[in-house]
Design a protein around this motif. Structure first.
Motif, short mmCIF file in Angstrom:
data_model
loop_
_atom_site.label_atom_id
_atom_site.label_comp_id
_atom_site.label_asym_id
_atom_site.label_seq_id
_atom_site.Cartn_x
_atom_site.Cartn_y
_atom_site.Cartn_z
N HIS A 41 0.24 10.71 4.92
CA HIS A 41 0.88 9.70 5.47
C HIS A 41 -0.02 9.22 6.85
CE1 HIS A 41 5.38 10.86 4.47
NE2 HIS A 41 4.57 10.77 3.46
N HIS A 46 1.27 4.23 -2.93
CA HIS A 46 0.87 5.55 -2.87
C HIS A 46 2.04 6.29 -2.98
CE1 HIS A 46 -2.99 4.27 -0.71
NE2 HIS A 46 -3.39 5.29 -1.23
N TYR A 79 3.99 0.85 9.34
CA TYR A 79 4.54 -0.35 9.32
C TYR A 79 5.35 -0.72 10.65
CZ TYR A 79 7.43 -4.27 7.89
OH TYR A 79 8.10 -5.74 7.95
N ASN A 105 -4.18 1.31 7.05
CA ASN A 105 -3.09 0.23 7.21
C ASN A 105 -3.55 -0.19 8.62
OD1 ASN A 105 -1.98 0.06 4.80
ND2 ASN A 105 -0.14 1.36 5.41
N ASP A 138 10.42 2.59 5.92
CA ASP A 138 10.23 1.96 6.93
C ASP A 138 11.31 1.09 7.68
OD1 ASP A 138 7.36 1.15 4.83
OD2 ASP A 138 9.38 0.50 4.70
N ILE A 149 -2.90 7.34 5.18
CA ILE A 149 -2.48 6.04 4.63
C ILE A 149 -2.30 5.04 6.06
CG2 ILE A 149 -0.76 4.66 3.56
CD1 ILE A 149 -0.55 7.19 1.63
N ALA A 150 -1.71 5.41 6.95
CA ALA A 150 -1.46 4.74 8.27
C ALA A 150 -2.80 4.28 8.67
CB ALA A 150 -0.57 5.59 9.13
N ALA A 187 3.82 4.99 6.83
CA ALA A 187 2.61 4.30 6.40
C ALA A 187 2.23 3.37 7.77
CB ALA A 187 2.99 3.41 5.22
N ASN A 215 0.78 -0.93 -0.06
CA ASN A 215 -0.11 0.06 0.10
C ASN A 215 0.98 1.29 0.03
OD1 ASN A 215 -2.31 -1.79 0.18
ND2 ASN A 215 -2.69 -1.23 2.37
N ALA A 216 1.99 1.27 0.78
CA ALA A 216 2.65 2.47 1.00
C ALA A 216 3.45 2.70 -0.29
CB ALA A 216 3.84 2.13 1.87
N LEU A 241 4.95 6.49 -1.57
CA LEU A 241 5.71 6.73 -0.08
C LEU A 241 7.15 6.20 -0.06
CD1 LEU A 241 3.05 7.95 0.77
CD2 LEU A 241 3.31 6.32 2.68
#
Ligand code: SAH
Ligand code: MG
Length: 226
Positions: free
Chosen positions: A105, A45, A81, A112, A51, A108-109, A79, A41-42, A47
């Motif tokens: 960010h 997008h 992680y 997640n 991580d 998205i986080a 994100a 996913n990150a 990013l």
């Protein structure tokens, strides 16, 4: 004792450090579907892939579990992680607060964390970390663990705040000690400066006992003394 600085420094060509890292990753830190999806996913997008690595996540998780962490603060979400590795160490009624100044960010986080089934345990707070920390001064509930992984130039300030807000026996740990190999460059940037100043605090402040966990890019870790 010896004053030879090369004394038993680990150097080998075969097998390589890469082989050992792969071995540790496969045996101790296999990613499940959720962690794989979170990284995908990150990436989707756009990013940055900065991580923590799986074997680093597993060490963080280990730290949290060893001290029985119930309340964790992370500075620098991206994100989510690393937050997922940490939040998985929490009991069902535990809490992880994570600070992030980029709204994209943070969004998205949050997605997640929902994917990981951790939305009830994880609280993303948007804003410049030093401002958010100042707001959090009102709440005296101590943290068991504080994880620093944002702008490393501010690490001395984050450490100063954390020492006042972590319980005795709790941990403060910063990612990227070695600045992906650039910590000791001749011309260092503000991030490396911040890291070196933080390491100086960790090794001299009598309230702390510190070490470096030499995994991945390294975790400089301090325990607040009782
Ligand atoms: N801990 C994450 C990676 C964090 S990358 C992981 O390992 O999965 C660093 C993050 O900190 C980025 O998302 C960046 O936007 C955020 N950040 C940098 N400086 C910040 C600041 N001063 N306040 C809040 N967030 C910041
Ligand atoms: Mg990092």
């Amino acid at each position: 004792m010896t004053d030879n600085l090369d004394y038993r420094i680990l150097t080998f060509d075969q097998p390589t450090q890469r082989d050992f890292t792969r071995f540790v990753r496969q045996t101790f830190a296999p990613e499940d579907e959720v962690l794989l999806q979170v990284r995908a996913n990150a990436q989707a997008h756009g990013l940055p892939a900065i991580d923590i690595r799986p074997e680093e996540g597993q060490v963080l998780q280990f730290m949290a579990m060893v001290i029985g962490a119930r309340r964790i603060l992370e500075i620098g979400t991206l994100a989510g992680y690393s937050a997922i590795w940490l939040a998985r160490a929490l009991p069902a009624d535990g809490q992880l607060i994570t600070l992030e100044y980029d709204p994209r960010h943070a969004q998205i986080a949050r997605e997640n964390f929902a994917l990981a089934g951790l939305s009830d345990r994880v609280d993303v707070r948007e804003g410049v970390a030093l401002d958010t920390l100042a707001q959090m001064d009102a709440d005296p509930t101590p943290f068991d663990l504080v994880f620093l992984d944002a702008d490393k130039a501010n690490n001395p300030a984050y450490l100063t705040w954390a020492i006042e807000h972590v319980r005795p026996g709790g941990l403060i740990t910063s990612h990227n000690v070695f600045r992906e190999g650039h910590l000791l460059d001749q011309h260092i940037d503000a991030s490396a400066r911040g890291m070196l100043d933080m390491l100086d605090m960790m090794t001299t402040d009598p309230r702390l006992i510190s070490t470096i966990f030499w995994v991945g890019d390294g975790f400089a870790t301090a325990m607040v003394r009782a």
